[in-house]
Design a protein around this motif. Structure first.
Motif, PDB file in Angstrom:
ATOM      1  N   GLY A 189     -11.661  50.917 -50.496  1.00 22.76           N
ATOM      2  CA  GLY A 189     -11.031  52.159 -50.854  1.00 22.76           C
ATOM      3  C   GLY A 189     -11.891  53.310 -50.396  1.00 22.76           C
ATOM      4  O   GLY A 189     -11.289  54.385 -49.890  1.00 22.76           O
ATOM      5  N   ASP A 190     -13.002  53.296 -50.334  1.00 21.24           N
ATOM      6  CA  ASP A 190     -14.084  54.256 -49.731  1.00 21.24           C
ATOM      7  C   ASP A 190     -13.698  54.393 -47.902  1.00 21.24           C
ATOM      8  O   ASP A 190     -14.050  55.615 -47.923  1.00 21.24           O
ATOM      9  N   LEU A 191     -13.240  53.734 -47.625  1.00 20.19           N
ATOM     10  CA  LEU A 191     -12.839  53.880 -46.269  1.00 20.19           C
ATOM     11  C   LEU A 191     -12.051  55.188 -46.063  1.00 20.19           C
ATOM     12  O   LEU A 191     -12.075  55.957 -44.698  1.00 20.19           O
ATOM     13  N   ALA A 192     -10.936  55.420 -46.796  1.00 19.83           N
ATOM     14  CA  ALA A 192     -10.017  56.257 -46.490  1.00 19.83           C
ATOM     15  C   ALA A 192     -10.516  57.655 -47.328  1.00 19.83           C
ATOM     16  O   ALA A 192      -9.521  58.602 -47.334  1.00 19.83           O
ATOM     17  N   ARG A 193     -11.587  57.717 -47.857  1.00 17.65           N
ATOM     18  CA  ARG A 193     -12.066  58.963 -48.576  1.00 17.65           C
ATOM     19  C   ARG A 193     -13.362  59.395 -48.080  1.00 17.65           C
ATOM     20  O   ARG A 193     -14.001  58.968 -47.297  1.00 17.65           O
ATOM     21  N   PRO A 194     -13.604  60.904 -48.201  1.00 19.04           N
ATOM     22  CA  PRO A 194     -14.823  61.274 -47.396  1.00 19.04           C
ATOM     23  C   PRO A 194     -15.972  60.704 -48.051  1.00 19.04           C
ATOM     24  O   PRO A 194     -16.057  60.304 -49.139  1.00 19.04           O
ATOM     25  N   PRO A 195     -16.829  60.534 -47.186  1.00 19.81           N
ATOM     26  CA  PRO A 195     -17.230  61.067 -45.960  1.00 19.81           C
ATOM     27  C   PRO A 195     -16.599  60.148 -44.929  1.00 19.81           C
ATOM     28  O   PRO A 195     -16.644  60.939 -43.831  1.00 19.81           O
ATOM     29  N   ARG A 196     -16.110  59.117 -45.035  1.00 18.24           N
ATOM     30  CA  ARG A 196     -15.666  58.258 -44.133  1.00 18.24           C
ATOM     31  C   ARG A 196     -14.221  58.978 -43.465  1.00 18.24           C
ATOM     32  O   ARG A 196     -14.150  58.848 -42.195  1.00 18.24           O
ATOM     33  N   SER A 197     -13.498  58.869 -44.268  1.00 20.22           N
ATOM     34  CA  SER A 197     -11.866  59.368 -44.141  1.00 20.22           C
ATOM     35  C   SER A 197     -11.491  58.894 -43.143  1.00 20.22           C
ATOM     36  O   SER A 197     -10.824  59.394 -42.134  1.00 20.22           O
ATOM     37  N   TRP A 198     -11.202  57.427 -42.978  1.00 18.89           N
ATOM     38  CA  TRP A 198     -10.519  56.861 -42.145  1.00 18.89           C
ATOM     39  C   TRP A 198      -8.857  57.034 -42.098  1.00 18.89           C
ATOM     40  O   TRP A 198      -8.548  57.254 -43.319  1.00 18.89           O
ATOM     41  N   PRO A 199      -8.281  57.199 -40.927  1.00 19.38           N
ATOM     42  CA  PRO A 199      -6.891  57.212 -41.283  1.00 19.38           C
ATOM     43  C   PRO A 199      -6.102  56.411 -41.971  1.00 19.38           C
ATOM     44  O   PRO A 199      -6.522  55.134 -41.905  1.00 19.38           O
ATOM     45  N   LEU A 200      -5.128  56.556 -42.746  1.00 22.07           N
ATOM     46  CA  LEU A 200      -4.450  55.667 -43.494  1.00 22.07           C
ATOM     47  C   LEU A 200      -4.044  54.383 -42.469  1.00 22.07           C
ATOM     48  O   LEU A 200      -4.040  53.176 -42.874  1.00 22.07           O
ATOM     49  N   GLY A 201      -3.364  54.639 -41.517  1.00 20.67           N
ATOM     50  CA  GLY A 201      -3.094  53.501 -40.586  1.00 20.67           C
ATOM     51  C   GLY A 201      -4.306  52.733 -40.313  1.00 20.67           C
ATOM     52  O   GLY A 201      -3.972  51.277 -39.939  1.00 20.67           O
ATOM     53  N   ALA A 202      -5.231  53.268 -40.021  1.00 14.22           N
ATOM     54  CA  ALA A 202      -6.566  52.309 -39.784  1.00 14.22           C
ATOM     55  C   ALA A 202      -7.062  51.355 -40.737  1.00 14.22           C
ATOM     56  O   ALA A 202      -7.430  50.185 -40.589  1.00 14.22           O
ATOM     57  N   VAL A 203      -6.800  51.976 -42.076  1.00 11.20           N
ATOM     58  CA  VAL A 203      -7.131  51.130 -43.268  1.00 11.20           C
ATOM     59  C   VAL A 203      -6.486  50.316 -43.588  1.00 11.20           C
ATOM     60  O   VAL A 203      -6.397  48.906 -43.883  1.00 11.20           O
ATOM     61  N   VAL A 204      -4.961  50.492 -43.261  1.00 14.95           N
ATOM     62  CA  VAL A 204      -3.962  49.360 -43.567  1.00 14.95           C
ATOM     63  C   VAL A 204      -4.064  48.211 -42.422  1.00 14.95           C
ATOM     64  O   VAL A 204      -3.776  47.061 -42.579  1.00 14.95           O
ATOM     65  N   ALA A 205      -4.230  48.718 -41.186  1.00 10.70           N
ATOM     66  CA  ALA A 205      -4.522  47.619 -40.056  1.00 10.70           C
ATOM     67  C   ALA A 205      -5.549  46.439 -40.578  1.00 10.70           C
ATOM     68  O   ALA A 205      -5.573  45.387 -40.050  1.00 10.70           O
ATOM     69  N   GLN A 206      -6.486  47.100 -41.321  1.00 15.33           N
ATOM     70  CA  GLN A 206      -7.633  46.179 -41.756  1.00 15.33           C
ATOM     71  C   GLN A 206      -7.135  45.004 -42.435  1.00 15.33           C
ATOM     72  O   GLN A 206      -7.555  44.063 -42.495  1.00 15.33           O
ATOM     73  N   GLY A 207      -6.292  45.578 -43.442  1.00 17.61           N
ATOM     74  CA  GLY A 207      -5.753  44.644 -44.444  1.00 17.61           C
ATOM     75  C   GLY A 207      -4.965  43.743 -43.700  1.00 17.61           C
ATOM     76  O   GLY A 207      -4.630  42.584 -43.919  1.00 17.61           O
ATOM     77  N   CYS A 208      -3.902  44.062 -42.509  1.00 18.41           N
ATOM     78  CA  CYS A 208      -3.034  43.330 -41.759  1.00 18.41           C
ATOM     79  C   CYS A 208      -3.983  42.211 -41.275  1.00 18.41           C
ATOM     80  O   CYS A 208      -3.545  41.043 -41.004  1.00 18.41           O
ATOM     81  N   HIS A 209      -5.000  42.952 -40.305  1.00 16.47           N
ATOM     82  CA  HIS A 209      -5.831  41.781 -40.010  1.00 16.47           C
ATOM     83  C   HIS A 209      -6.378  40.746 -40.707  1.00 16.47           C
ATOM     84  O   HIS A 209      -6.274  39.386 -40.486  1.00 16.47           O
ATOM     85  N   ALA A 210      -6.858  41.075 -41.742  1.00 15.44           N
ATOM     86  CA  ALA A 210      -7.600  40.192 -43.054  1.00 15.44           C
ATOM     87  C   ALA A 210      -6.531  39.197 -43.271  1.00 15.44           C
ATOM     88  O   ALA A 210      -6.656  37.842 -43.357  1.00 15.44           O
ATOM     89  N   ALA A 211      -5.334  39.670 -43.677  1.00 11.19           N
ATOM     90  CA  ALA A 211      -4.237  38.707 -44.154  1.00 11.19           C
ATOM     91  C   ALA A 211      -3.624  37.717 -42.955  1.00 11.19           C
ATOM     92  O   ALA A 211      -3.603  36.697 -43.458  1.00 11.19           O
TER      93      ALA A 211
END
Length: 120
Positions: A13-35
């Motif tokens: 979850g910290d990837l989508a929050r400051p200080p990292r603030s990854w775009p939502l799509g980038a975080v979702v893509a990580q989940g898709c890749h792993a699944a």
């Protein structure tokens, strides 16, 4: 009646929050890749085949790890318990972002994930 099969995906979850603030799509893509990597890696397991045969009835639960250390700790616990999973590491940075278990009967893996909340 067969046990309900579910695939658990645990995203940082910290990837989508400051200080990292990854775009939502980038975080979702990580989940898709792993699944997808977990399903592909364990494609020969009977539970994976049965899960995929469910088609539109497949169940995936997406949980949140608060940070990298909690995700790595979960991976260690799963290894100790002999539960098959895939840790997704973003390249070339080498950042562990997500973990996905292969499909399992819900009751077999849920107790090991009770410290993680649904991703919000």
């Amino acid at each position: 009646m067969a046990a309900a099969l579910v695939q658990y995906v645990v995203l940082r979850g910290d990837l989508a929050r400051p200080p990292r603030s990854w775009p939502l799509g980038a975080v979702v893509a990580q989940g898709c890749h792993a699944a997808l990597a977990a399903v592909h890696g364990y494609r020969e397991h009977p539970d994976t085949g049965a899960y995929l045969e469910q088609g539109d009835a497949m169940t995936t639960v997406v949980l949140e790890a608060p940070d990298e250390n909690s995700l790595l700790g979960l991976a260690q616990l799963l290894r100790e318990k002999g539960l098959e999973h895939k840790m997704w590491v973003e390249k070339p940075e080498g950042i562990p972002t997500c973990l996905a278990l292969r499909p399992y009967p819900k009751g077999l893996v849920q107790p090991h994930l009770r410290d993680f909340k649904l991703l919000k």
